[in-house]
Design a protein around this motif. Structure first.
Motif, PDB file in Angstrom:
ATOM      1  N   MET A 113       0.836  -1.205   0.000  1.00 54.81           N
ATOM      2  CA  MET A 113       0.000   0.000   0.000  1.00 54.81           C
ATOM      3  C   MET A 113       0.871   1.257   0.000  1.00 54.81           C
ATOM      4  O   MET A 113       1.861   1.328   0.704  1.00 54.81           O
ATOM      5  CB  MET A 113      -0.886  -0.011   1.247  1.00 54.81           C
ATOM      6  CG  MET A 113      -2.032   0.969   1.179  1.00 54.81           C
ATOM      7  SD  MET A 113      -2.903   1.081   2.754  1.00 54.81           S
ATOM      8  CE  MET A 113      -1.918   2.309   3.588  1.00 54.81           C
ATOM      9  N   THR A 114       0.476   2.245  -0.807  1.00 58.13           N
ATOM     10  CA  THR A 114       1.231   3.495  -0.867  1.00 58.13           C
ATOM     11  C   THR A 114       1.077   4.250   0.451  1.00 58.13           C
ATOM     12  O   THR A 114       0.025   4.220   1.065  1.00 58.13           O
ATOM     13  CB  THR A 114       0.652   4.414  -1.976  1.00 58.13           C
ATOM     14  OG1 THR A 114       0.232   3.609  -3.060  1.00 58.13           O
ATOM     15  CG2 THR A 114       1.646   5.437  -2.423  1.00 58.13           C
ATOM     16  N   ASN A 115       2.148   4.919   0.874  1.00 56.13           N
ATOM     17  CA  ASN A 115       2.073   5.786   2.055  1.00 56.13           C
ATOM     18  C   ASN A 115       1.038   6.900   1.789  1.00 56.13           C
ATOM     19  O   ASN A 115       1.174   7.649   0.821  1.00 56.13           O
ATOM     20  CB  ASN A 115       3.491   6.345   2.256  1.00 56.13           C
ATOM     21  CG  ASN A 115       3.543   7.445   3.272  1.00 56.13           C
ATOM     22  OD1 ASN A 115       2.531   7.985   3.657  1.00 56.13           O
ATOM     23  ND2 ASN A 115       4.751   7.751   3.699  1.00 56.13           N
ATOM     24  N   PRO A 116      -0.028   7.036   2.667  1.00 52.25           N
ATOM     25  CA  PRO A 116      -1.095   8.010   2.398  1.00 52.25           C
ATOM     26  C   PRO A 116      -0.577   9.441   2.254  1.00 52.25           C
ATOM     27  O   PRO A 116      -1.086  10.205   1.437  1.00 52.25           O
ATOM     28  CB  PRO A 116      -2.026   7.880   3.608  1.00 52.25           C
ATOM     29  CG  PRO A 116      -1.739   6.561   4.210  1.00 52.25           C
ATOM     30  CD  PRO A 116      -0.321   6.235   3.877  1.00 52.25           C
ATOM     31  N   ASP A 117       0.442   9.805   3.040  1.00 54.97           N
ATOM     32  CA  ASP A 117       0.951  11.179   2.956  1.00 54.97           C
ATOM     33  C   ASP A 117       1.623  11.431   1.603  1.00 54.97           C
ATOM     34  O   ASP A 117       1.437  12.478   0.985  1.00 54.97           O
ATOM     35  CB  ASP A 117       1.945  11.450   4.083  1.00 54.97           C
ATOM     36  CG  ASP A 117       1.240  11.425   5.431  1.00 54.97           C
ATOM     37  OD1 ASP A 117       0.019  11.690   5.443  1.00 54.97           O
ATOM     38  OD2 ASP A 117       1.894  11.112   6.442  1.00 54.97           O
ATOM     39  N   LYS A 118       2.370  10.426   1.167  1.00 53.87           N
ATOM     40  CA  LYS A 118       3.046  10.564  -0.132  1.00 53.87           C
ATOM     41  C   LYS A 118       1.988  10.618  -1.234  1.00 53.87           C
ATOM     42  O   LYS A 118       2.062  11.436  -2.148  1.00 53.87           O
ATOM     43  CB  LYS A 118       3.977   9.351  -0.331  1.00 53.87           C
ATOM     44  CG  LYS A 118       4.792   9.385  -1.580  1.00 53.87           C
ATOM     45  CD  LYS A 118       5.926   8.357  -1.517  1.00 53.87           C
ATOM     46  CE  LYS A 118       6.608   8.225  -2.855  1.00 53.87           C
ATOM     47  NZ  LYS A 118       5.997   7.255  -3.735  1.00 53.87           N
ATOM     48  N   PHE A 119       0.971   9.726  -1.091  1.00 51.70           N
ATOM     49  CA  PHE A 119      -0.097   9.690  -2.092  1.00 51.70           C
ATOM     50  C   PHE A 119      -0.822  11.043  -2.136  1.00 51.70           C
ATOM     51  O   PHE A 119      -1.134  11.554  -3.201  1.00 51.70           O
ATOM     52  CB  PHE A 119      -1.075   8.550  -1.766  1.00 51.70           C
ATOM     53  CG  PHE A 119      -2.181   8.407  -2.761  1.00 51.70           C
ATOM     54  CD1 PHE A 119      -1.908   8.001  -4.066  1.00 51.70           C
ATOM     55  CD2 PHE A 119      -3.501   8.694  -2.417  1.00 51.70           C
ATOM     56  CE1 PHE A 119      -2.927   7.886  -5.003  1.00 51.70           C
ATOM     57  CE2 PHE A 119      -4.527   8.585  -3.344  1.00 51.70           C
ATOM     58  CZ  PHE A 119      -4.237   8.174  -4.638  1.00 51.70           C
TER      59      PHE A 119
ATOM     60  N   GLY B 137     -10.179   1.094 -14.057  1.00 46.72           N
ATOM     61  CA  GLY B 137     -10.369   1.789 -12.778  1.00 46.72           C
ATOM     62  C   GLY B 137      -9.052   2.258 -12.182  1.00 46.72           C
ATOM     63  O   GLY B 137      -7.978   2.056 -12.751  1.00 46.72           O
ATOM     64  N   GLY B 138      -9.155   2.879 -10.996  1.00 47.31           N
ATOM     65  CA  GLY B 138      -7.961   3.444 -10.369  1.00 47.31           C
ATOM     66  C   GLY B 138      -7.193   2.455  -9.510  1.00 47.31           C
ATOM     67  O   GLY B 138      -6.042   2.713  -9.153  1.00 47.31           O
ATOM     68  N   GLY B 139      -7.843   1.349  -9.123  1.00 44.31           N
ATOM     69  CA  GLY B 139      -7.169   0.338  -8.296  1.00 44.31           C
ATOM     70  C   GLY B 139      -6.747   0.877  -6.935  1.00 44.31           C
ATOM     71  O   GLY B 139      -5.798   0.374  -6.336  1.00 44.31           O
ATOM     72  N   LEU B 140      -7.463   1.894  -6.427  1.00 40.14           N
ATOM     73  CA  LEU B 140      -7.062   2.501  -5.147  1.00 40.14           C
ATOM     74  C   LEU B 140      -7.668   1.736  -3.972  1.00 40.14           C
ATOM     75  O   LEU B 140      -8.752   1.163  -4.085  1.00 40.14           O
ATOM     76  CB  LEU B 140      -7.525   3.957  -5.066  1.00 40.14           C
ATOM     77  CG  LEU B 140      -7.051   4.922  -6.163  1.00 40.14           C
ATOM     78  CD1 LEU B 140      -7.474   6.350  -5.814  1.00 40.14           C
ATOM     79  CD2 LEU B 140      -5.539   4.862  -6.346  1.00 40.14           C
ATOM     80  N   ASP B 141      -6.966   1.766  -2.823  1.00 42.54           N
ATOM     81  CA  ASP B 141      -7.564   1.181  -1.619  1.00 42.54           C
ATOM     82  C   ASP B 141      -8.403   2.262  -0.912  1.00 42.54           C
ATOM     83  O   ASP B 141      -8.400   3.429  -1.310  1.00 42.54           O
ATOM     84  CB  ASP B 141      -6.490   0.575  -0.704  1.00 42.54           C
ATOM     85  CG  ASP B 141      -5.490   1.620  -0.212  1.00 42.54           C
ATOM     86  OD1 ASP B 141      -5.918   2.751   0.083  1.00 42.54           O
ATOM     87  OD2 ASP B 141      -4.287   1.311  -0.131  1.00 42.54           O
TER      88      ASP B 141
END
Ligand SMILES: Cc1cc2nc3c(=O)[nH]c(=O)nc-3n(C[C@H](O)[C@H](O)[C@H](O)COP(=O)(O)OP(=O)(O)OC[C@H]3O[C@@H](n4cnc5c(N)ncnc54)[C@H](O)[C@@H]3O)c2cc1C
Length: 393
Positions: free
Chosen positions: A1-7, A70-74
């Motif tokens: 999972m991508t770091n939310p702050d970086k995202f 789609g975006g494939g986001l969590d």
């Protein structure tokens, strides 16, 4: 999972470079909404660009798998995206029954070929979908529907009519419930079909409302040929698909009560319109009502978030969507009652003026339909009583 702050920084950066300035304002009228589809006329080049850019990211359907566009986001990333869109007041790039209703049903019950055929054009807003559920004698009692599909070997022949089809005259394709076994019990002989509406076998007639406008049509199918590969799920098992889609429709309608991208909080509007001292409104009754509304909205938003996490953990949303639908639609009605009170007599201007070309009074009237569409409030309360509280039927 991508770091939310970086995202968040990535999203912020992307929006800065890609969301046109004119798309960073709430709708001024219904005509500002982009519904896409074969015949949609963009209001401006910015509107077209905004849809093209957001959908290229897959962010018109952020949770859908990337293989279908789609975006494939969590969930956390979706929250971040939503917050960042709200931060710049970005208006939705696309309104779509394909995204809010059909897509989830296709993802769960559709064949791989169907997903490949239908999902990417939905994400890009190329095909506009209409919903063919209700019939003259099948609204709340939806399973009494009579539109019929007869097996002709390699295809089905569909005859019958639908009513209250939202934007039926603008739809490119329809997802539709038909009876495939008239002998079976009423819930068991239904199938879920999809068809292209661009054929002489499908016609629509407008249903005019008191406003003189007509967002609804009656829709007629006369000897309509439907390919067998356009049935979602098993033949005669369409009720399961229909119910699943309804949970998503109800969630989508419930969300009308929540804050969304492009909308300004009621409290801010009140301060802007009525003025305030140190951020405090003079009208104490209105102030209390607004505070109560904002708290209730926040509670619903958090409860829906919790339910989404539970769904992710494998718990079925099922009947809970009825609870959200009931509460969300009542909240949305409260929001518009408050906005009408805040704007006073200005809110009654039907064309032009402070109410942004009648957007406010027209939307206020439209909210009354929220507690009918997708199943009435009475039906939602019946479902909550039976399936959540376990009360006798
Ligand atoms: C804005 C809007 C958009 C819509 N868009 C679409 C669309 O795109 N496609 C589509 O297929 N349909 C659409 N509909 C139709 C909608 O799904 C139906 O109107 C709805 O399901 C109610 O059915 P009905 O109008 O036949 O009312 P009825 O079922 O006849 O109900 C009449 C009244 O009786 C009450 N009632 C009925 N049964 C019970 C019961 N068992 N217990 C307690 N009370 C009961 C209802 O609550 C209601 O108050 C839309 C409706 C609206 C308002």
């Amino acid at each position: 999972m991508t770091n939310p702050d970086k995202f968040r920084l990535e999203v912020r950066d992307w929006l800065e470079g890609n969301c046109p300035e004119s798309m960073r304002h709430p709708y001024a009228s219904e005509a500002d909404a982009c519904w896409g589809g074969r015949h949609f006329k963009f209001q401006s080049e910015d509107q077209r660009l905004w849809l093209e850019r957001l959908s290229a990211q897959g962010w018109t359907a952020p949770t859908w798998p990337q293989q279908y566009g789609g975006g494939g986001l969590d969930r956390k990333q979706v929250m971040v995206l939503k917050e960042e869109l709200m931060r710049i007041h970005a208006r939705p790039a696309l309104e779509s029954f394909g995204i809010s209703m059909l897509g989830p049903a296709l993802l769960k019950f559709g064949s791989e070929e169907m997903k490949q055929q239908h999902l990417p054009p939905i994400v890009r807003g190329e095909i506009r979908w209409a919903q063919g559920y209700s019939e003259p004698n099948a609204g709340s009692d939806l399973a009494s529907l009579q539109a019929r599909a007869e097996d002709q070997g390699d295809h089905y022949l569909v005859n019958g009519s639908k009513v209250w089809t939202s934007y039926g005259d603008k739809g490119d394709w329809m997802f539709c419930l038909v009876r495939t076994d008239p002998e079976a019990k009423k819930h068991e002989g239904i199938s879920f079909v999809m068809f292209d509406m661009d054929t002489p076998a499908v016609s629509t007639r407008p249903i005019k409302l008191i406003s003189g406008k007509s967002p609804f049509t009656e829709t007629f199918m006369d000897d309509l040929r439907v390919d067998k590969d356009q049935i979602i799920g098993e033949v005669n098992q369409g009720w399961t698909v229909a119910k699943y889609l309804l949970t998503h429709e109800r969630e989508m309608i419930a969300a009308t009560g929540l804050s969304r991208a492009g909308s300004t909080p009621v409290s801010k509007i009140a301060v802007h319109v009525l003025g305030a001292e140190n951020g405090v409104l003079h009208n104490s009754i209105l102030r209390t009502d607004i505070a109560r509304f904002e708290m209730d909205r926040e509670c619903l938003e958090l409860t829906i978030e919790r339910a989404r996490d539970e769904v992710k953990a494998g718990v079925s949303l099922g009947a809970v969507s009825s609870l959200f639908k009931y509460y969300g639609t009542e909240l949305n009605k409260r929001r518009y009652e408050l906005l009408m009170a805040i704007h006073g007599t200005d809110a009654l201007v039907w064309e032009g003026g402070e109410s942004r070309d009648g957007y406010l009074p027209k939307t206020w009237l439209r909210t009354k339909g929220n507690s009918i569409e997708g199943g009435t409030s009475e039906i939602q309360l019946n479902i909550v009583a039976k399936r959540i509280l376990g009360l006798p039927g």
